[in-house]
Motif scaffolding. Structure first.
Motif, PDB file in Angstrom:
ATOM      1  N   MET A   1      16.928 -20.720   0.055  1.00  0.00           N
ATOM      2  CA  MET A   1      16.167 -19.761  -0.719  1.00  0.00           C
ATOM      3  C   MET A   1      16.867 -19.572  -2.067  1.00  0.00           C
ATOM      4  SD  MET A   1      15.031 -15.861   0.198  1.00  0.00           S
ATOM      5  CE  MET A   1      14.354 -16.386   1.743  1.00  0.00           C
ATOM      6  N   THR A   2      16.094 -19.613  -3.128  1.00  0.00           N
ATOM      7  CA  THR A   2      16.609 -19.451  -4.477  1.00  0.00           C
ATOM      8  C   THR A   2      16.227 -18.080  -5.016  1.00  0.00           C
ATOM      9  OG1 THR A   2      16.311 -21.822  -4.852  1.00  0.00           O
ATOM     10  CG2 THR A   2      16.581 -20.435  -6.799  1.00  0.00           C
ATOM     11  N   VAL A  38       0.259 -21.825  -3.793  1.00  0.00           N
ATOM     12  CA  VAL A  38       1.386 -20.932  -4.053  1.00  0.00           C
ATOM     13  C   VAL A  38       1.178 -19.708  -3.176  1.00  0.00           C
ATOM     14  CG1 VAL A  38       2.567 -19.519  -5.781  1.00  0.00           C
ATOM     15  CG2 VAL A  38       1.653 -21.758  -6.422  1.00  0.00           C
ATOM     16  N   PHE A  39       2.211 -19.347  -2.426  1.00  0.00           N
ATOM     17  CA  PHE A  39       2.116 -18.206  -1.523  1.00  0.00           C
ATOM     18  C   PHE A  39       3.034 -17.088  -2.007  1.00  0.00           C
ATOM     19  CE2 PHE A  39       0.828 -21.847   0.904  1.00  0.00           C
ATOM     20  CZ  PHE A  39      -0.227 -21.379   1.674  1.00  0.00           C
ATOM     21  N   VAL A  40       2.492 -15.884  -2.085  1.00  0.00           N
ATOM     22  CA  VAL A  40       3.263 -14.695  -2.426  1.00  0.00           C
ATOM     23  C   VAL A  40       3.271 -13.818  -1.184  1.00  0.00           C
ATOM     24  CG1 VAL A  40       3.400 -12.647  -3.892  1.00  0.00           C
ATOM     25  CG2 VAL A  40       2.628 -14.829  -4.865  1.00  0.00           C
ATOM     26  N   LYS A  63       9.459 -24.939  -1.435  1.00  0.00           N
ATOM     27  CA  LYS A  63      10.652 -24.204  -1.855  1.00  0.00           C
ATOM     28  C   LYS A  63      10.335 -22.715  -1.756  1.00  0.00           C
ATOM     29  CE  LYS A  63      11.866 -27.766  -5.164  1.00  0.00           C
ATOM     30  NZ  LYS A  63      11.892 -28.102  -6.562  1.00  0.00           N
ATOM     31  N   ILE A  64      11.346 -21.945  -1.396  1.00  0.00           N
ATOM     32  CA  ILE A  64      11.166 -20.495  -1.272  1.00  0.00           C
ATOM     33  C   ILE A  64      12.045 -19.801  -2.301  1.00  0.00           C
ATOM     34  CG2 ILE A  64      11.422 -18.491   0.234  1.00  0.00           C
ATOM     35  CD1 ILE A  64      10.860 -20.367   2.597  1.00  0.00           C
ATOM     36  N   PHE A  65      11.432 -18.865  -3.024  1.00  0.00           N
ATOM     37  CA  PHE A  65      12.111 -18.101  -4.051  1.00  0.00           C
ATOM     38  C   PHE A  65      12.027 -16.620  -3.709  1.00  0.00           C
ATOM     39  CE2 PHE A  65      10.500 -21.958  -5.963  1.00  0.00           C
ATOM     40  CZ  PHE A  65      11.552 -22.394  -6.761  1.00  0.00           C
ATOM     41  N   LEU A  66      13.033 -15.868  -4.125  1.00  0.00           N
ATOM     42  CA  LEU A  66      13.065 -14.439  -3.902  1.00  0.00           C
ATOM     43  C   LEU A  66      13.315 -13.755  -5.238  1.00  0.00           C
ATOM     44  CD1 LEU A  66      13.011 -12.241  -1.680  1.00  0.00           C
ATOM     45  CD2 LEU A  66      15.500 -12.413  -1.607  1.00  0.00           C
ATOM     46  N   ILE A  67      12.475 -12.762  -5.570  1.00  0.00           N
ATOM     47  CA  ILE A  67      12.620 -12.025  -6.826  1.00  0.00           C
ATOM     48  C   ILE A  67      13.674 -10.936  -6.616  1.00  0.00           C
ATOM     49  CG2 ILE A  67      11.463 -10.567  -8.534  1.00  0.00           C
ATOM     50  CD1 ILE A  67      10.373 -13.421  -8.475  1.00  0.00           C
TER      51      ILE A  67
END
Length: 71
Positions: A1-2, A38-40, A63-67
């Motif tokens: 996770m980025t 794109v999934f939110v 890829k999974i991103f975290l705000i």
């Protein structure tokens, strides 16, 4: 996770795509969202203006991103 760090309360999905290096410039966001899933927070999203807040999770191209807030 980025983790993607932001200075403001939120960013838009279009801004996120550029910040994460997925697209080169903001004008590509609409086309990218039409052609890619794109999934939110595990929900399919295609609005480039969707607001992304702290702790939102975005999945793009496996890829999974975290705000996160920039401290």
């Amino acid at each position: 996770m980025t983790e993607i760090k932001i200075k403001t309360e939120y960013i838009t999905l279009g801004q996120f795509l550029k910040l994460a290096g997925i697209i080169d410039y903001g004008g590509l966001a609409k086309t990218y969202l039409l052609q890619n899933d794109v999934f939110v927070n595990n929900q399919l999203e295609n609005r480039r203006g969707r607001k992304l807040y702290k702790d939102y999770q975005i999945k793009v191209e496996d890829k999974i991103f975290l705000i996160k807030n920039e401290d």
